[in-house]
Structure formats: C-alpha cells, structure tokens
Write a protein that holds these residues in place. Structure first.
Motif, PDB file in Angstrom:
ATOM      1  N   LYS A 283       8.111   3.995   5.192  1.00 17.09           N
ATOM      2  CA  LYS A 283       8.685   2.740   5.670  1.00 17.09           C
ATOM      3  C   LYS A 283       8.316   2.479   7.122  1.00 17.09           C
ATOM      4  O   LYS A 283       8.059   1.335   7.518  1.00 17.09           O
ATOM      5  CB  LYS A 283      10.206   2.769   5.503  1.00 17.09           C
ATOM      6  CG  LYS A 283      10.886   1.470   5.913  1.00 17.09           C
ATOM      7  CD  LYS A 283      12.387   1.545   5.710  1.00 17.09           C
ATOM      8  CE  LYS A 283      13.045   0.247   6.151  1.00 17.09           C
ATOM      9  NZ  LYS A 283      14.515   0.287   5.989  1.00 17.09           N
ATOM     10  N   GLU A 284       8.303   3.538   7.939  1.00 14.15           N
ATOM     11  CA  GLU A 284       7.995   3.370   9.361  1.00 14.15           C
ATOM     12  C   GLU A 284       6.592   2.810   9.554  1.00 14.15           C
ATOM     13  O   GLU A 284       6.373   1.885  10.344  1.00 14.15           O
ATOM     14  CB  GLU A 284       8.124   4.711  10.080  1.00 14.15           C
ATOM     15  CG  GLU A 284       7.824   4.615  11.577  1.00 14.15           C
ATOM     16  CD  GLU A 284       7.913   5.953  12.268  1.00 14.15           C
ATOM     17  OE1 GLU A 284       7.607   6.017  13.467  1.00 14.15           O
ATOM     18  OE2 GLU A 284       8.286   6.946  11.601  1.00 14.15           O
ATOM     19  N   GLN A 285       5.617   3.365   8.820  1.00 22.39           N
ATOM     20  CA  GLN A 285       4.253   2.863   8.928  1.00 22.39           C
ATOM     21  C   GLN A 285       4.132   1.451   8.365  1.00 22.39           C
ATOM     22  O   GLN A 285       3.356   0.641   8.863  1.00 22.39           O
ATOM     23  CB  GLN A 285       3.303   3.816   8.210  1.00 22.39           C
ATOM     24  CG  GLN A 285       3.171   5.168   8.903  1.00 22.39           C
ATOM     25  CD  GLN A 285       2.326   6.150   8.131  1.00 22.39           C
ATOM     26  OE1 GLN A 285       1.810   5.818   7.062  1.00 22.39           O
ATOM     27  NE2 GLN A 285       2.180   7.354   8.645  1.00 22.39           N
ATOM     28  N   LEU A 286       4.917   1.156   7.352  1.00 14.24           N
ATOM     29  CA  LEU A 286       4.899  -0.179   6.763  1.00 14.24           C
ATOM     30  C   LEU A 286       5.307  -1.229   7.788  1.00 14.24           C
ATOM     31  O   LEU A 286       4.738  -2.324   7.848  1.00 14.24           O
ATOM     32  CB  LEU A 286       5.835  -0.223   5.554  1.00 14.24           C
ATOM     33  CG  LEU A 286       5.836  -1.513   4.726  1.00 14.24           C
ATOM     34  CD1 LEU A 286       4.503  -1.688   4.017  1.00 14.24           C
ATOM     35  CD2 LEU A 286       6.975  -1.484   3.707  1.00 14.24           C
ATOM     36  N   GLU A 287       6.283  -0.911   8.629  1.00 11.23           N
ATOM     37  CA  GLU A 287       6.782  -1.845   9.633  1.00 11.23           C
ATOM     38  C   GLU A 287       5.827  -1.980  10.825  1.00 11.23           C
ATOM     39  O   GLU A 287       5.955  -2.918  11.603  1.00 11.23           O
ATOM     40  CB  GLU A 287       8.152  -1.392  10.125  1.00 11.23           C
ATOM     41  CG  GLU A 287       9.239  -1.477   9.057  1.00 11.23           C
ATOM     42  CD  GLU A 287      10.572  -0.951   9.547  1.00 11.23           C
ATOM     43  OE1 GLU A 287      10.595  -0.315  10.635  1.00 11.23           O
ATOM     44  OE2 GLU A 287      11.592  -1.179   8.867  1.00 11.23           O
ATOM     45  N   LEU A 288       4.879  -1.062  10.943  1.00 12.07           N
ATOM     46  CA  LEU A 288       3.937  -1.100  12.066  1.00 12.07           C
ATOM     47  C   LEU A 288       2.531  -1.523  11.644  1.00 12.07           C
ATOM     48  O   LEU A 288       1.620  -1.548  12.472  1.00 12.07           O
ATOM     49  CB  LEU A 288       3.873   0.283  12.729  1.00 12.07           C
ATOM     50  CG  LEU A 288       5.172   0.820  13.329  1.00 12.07           C
ATOM     51  CD1 LEU A 288       4.956   2.226  13.874  1.00 12.07           C
ATOM     52  CD2 LEU A 288       5.699  -0.095  14.425  1.00 12.07           C
ATOM     53  N   ALA A 289       2.367  -1.862  10.379  1.00 11.26           N
ATOM     54  CA  ALA A 289       1.034  -2.179   9.852  1.00 11.26           C
ATOM     55  C   ALA A 289       0.709  -3.663   9.966  1.00 11.26           C
ATOM     56  O   ALA A 289       1.559  -4.523   9.734  1.00 11.26           O
ATOM     57  CB  ALA A 289       0.943  -1.740   8.391  1.00 11.26           C
ATOM     58  N   PHE A 290      -0.538  -3.943  10.336  1.00  3.00           N
ATOM     59  CA  PHE A 290      -1.046  -5.320  10.304  1.00  3.00           C
ATOM     60  C   PHE A 290      -2.553  -5.268  10.093  1.00  3.00           C
ATOM     61  O   PHE A 290      -3.203  -4.265  10.365  1.00  3.00           O
ATOM     62  CB  PHE A 290      -0.682  -6.090  11.570  1.00  3.00           C
ATOM     63  CG  PHE A 290      -1.219  -5.518  12.852  1.00  3.00           C
ATOM     64  CD1 PHE A 290      -2.377  -6.016  13.439  1.00  3.00           C
ATOM     65  CD2 PHE A 290      -0.549  -4.483  13.503  1.00  3.00           C
ATOM     66  CE1 PHE A 290      -2.854  -5.499  14.636  1.00  3.00           C
ATOM     67  CE2 PHE A 290      -1.025  -3.955  14.698  1.00  3.00           C
ATOM     68  CZ  PHE A 290      -2.184  -4.464  15.267  1.00  3.00           C
ATOM     69  N   SER A 291      -3.084  -6.343   9.577  1.00  6.35           N
ATOM     70  CA  SER A 291      -4.514  -6.407   9.254  1.00  6.35           C
ATOM     71  C   SER A 291      -5.085  -7.761   9.636  1.00  6.35           C
ATOM     72  O   SER A 291      -4.376  -8.781   9.612  1.00  6.35           O
ATOM     73  CB  SER A 291      -4.755  -6.166   7.756  1.00  6.35           C
ATOM     74  OG  SER A 291      -4.286  -4.907   7.350  1.00  6.35           O
ATOM     75  N   ILE A 292      -6.367  -7.755   9.968  1.00  4.32           N
ATOM     76  CA  ILE A 292      -7.095  -8.990  10.249  1.00  4.32           C
ATOM     77  C   ILE A 292      -8.048  -9.259   9.095  1.00  4.32           C
ATOM     78  O   ILE A 292      -8.896  -8.432   8.770  1.00  4.32           O
ATOM     79  CB  ILE A 292      -7.905  -8.864  11.550  1.00  4.32           C
ATOM     80  CG1 ILE A 292      -6.982  -8.641  12.751  1.00  4.32           C
ATOM     81  CG2 ILE A 292      -8.767 -10.100  11.771  1.00  4.32           C
ATOM     82  CD1 ILE A 292      -7.733  -8.328  14.032  1.00  4.32           C
TER      83      ILE A 292
END
Length: 210
Positions: free
Chosen positions: A114-123
């Motif tokens: 969950k922690e990584q999910l909240e910090l993930a973004f993509s271009i």
C-alpha cells in the motif's frame, strides 16, 4: 480595524480570491524549480528489492526530462550530460498515479504494498510508453505530480498544494492588512457621489492662448 480572524467576511473573501492566481503561479514556479533540480528514485523489482537507483530532472527551459541509471543514492544534483535518456515534454500525454500505473498492476508483492501504491506515478509519453516512478516519500510525490501536471497545463491538486495555498494566501493577507490598522473597512463600497452642477472648473484646451 477589520477582523482578521473572520475569513468569511465579504472583503476578506474577495481579497483571498484575487490573491489566489498570483499564489498559484508562485507555487507552480516552485514546483518546476524543484523538477529542474531533479531527484533520485529507487528501482523496485516485483521479484525482489534491489538497491539500484535512477535520477530524473527537468531541463532549465522546461522542454525535456533527462533521466538515467546511477550507481548509488545521490544527495546532490546529477548533470544533464550524464543522464543518457530523455523524454520531450511535448510528447507527454498524461500523468497517472497509484493503481493506474503500469508498474502497480503487475503481479507479485509490489501490488500488495500500500505504501508504494500511494507513492507511485507514471508518465505516459508517445503512444504507449511509460516512465514509472516510486517517490521516496509523500512530499516528493506531491512535488513531482504537481510539477508534471503544471507542465501539462493541468491543475495542481495535491494536499501539499492546498496546504501551501492556504498558508501563502493567509500570510499575504496579513501583510496587506498591516497598513490598515485602526482603519475601519466597510462591508460594502461607499456610494458614488453626485455629479457636479457645472464643469466650468475643467480647463478647455480648445481655447487659444492670448
């Protein structure tokens, strides 16, 4: 003196509204400056965690994102010429976050974090290519998602921007109200005075000088 603790009074609301575009532009420039400084991101594998890193930064003219692998976690800026890969800002189609990121849809332990999910973004750039990020913390996540959205002409909607907006507008209000101490500010503007009965006091430039 106008009650500075009453943010719902009409003059205060009107002034806050006028200040918001100026403060928004200030926040936008701060975000873009941070992207130009760049940041280090950890590479995460779905199979196992590896201590590998990569660095990304925006060019000073805001037209290109430079990125590339680095040997170790960097606390300082990495020069553009040492970053071998790049994405042109004009080719960026969208910024996606959380579960919409392709590296969050992969099977394995990463999907459950969950922690990584909240910090993930993509271009999303070109047609179907992605540049995937996992921010080191929530603050950096807000900086980068805000900055990327600003590059695309979209709204900066992070919690950090909302907090910065409220803080900066409030500070600007207090600074502007310092000069109004002991001056009563009316809730409505004063009435416009009546027109004078004659305008003979106005100089007539059409008359010739004698």
């Amino acid at each position: 003196m106008m009650n500075q603790d009453d943010p719902k009074s009409h003059p205060m609301l009107e002034l806050r509204e006028k200040l918001q575009p100026e403060v928004t532009e200030l926040i936008k420039q701060q975000r873009l400056n941070r992207l130009c400084e760049g940041a280090c991101f950890r590479k995460i594998s779905a199979r196992r965690r590896q201590d590998k890193f990569w660095y990304c930064r925006l060019s000073p003219n805001h037209k290109v994102l430079h990125y590339g692998d680095i040997e170790e976690l960097s606390q300082g800026q990495i020069p553009h010429d040492s970053l071998q890969e790049k994405v042109t800002v004009a080719d960026i189609k969208a910024v996606v976050t959380g579960k919409d990121c392709p590296h969050m849809r992969e099977k394995g332990a990463l999907k459950q974090n969950k922690e990584q999910l909240e910090l993930a973004f993509s271009i999303l750039h070109n047609s179907d290519e992605y540049l995937n990020f996992i921010a080191p913390d929530k603050h950096e996540y807000c900086i980068w998602t805000d900055g990327l959205n600003a590059l695309l002409g979209k709204e900066m909607s992070s919690e950090l921007t909302k907090s910065d907006m409220d803080t900066l507008v409030t500070m600007e209000l207090k600074l502007r109200l310092l000069d109004l101490e002991n001056i009563q500010i009316p809730e409505v503007p004063p009435p416009v005075p009546k027109e004078p009965s004659t305008y003979n006091f106005v100089y007539d430039f059409t008359q010739q000088q004698i």
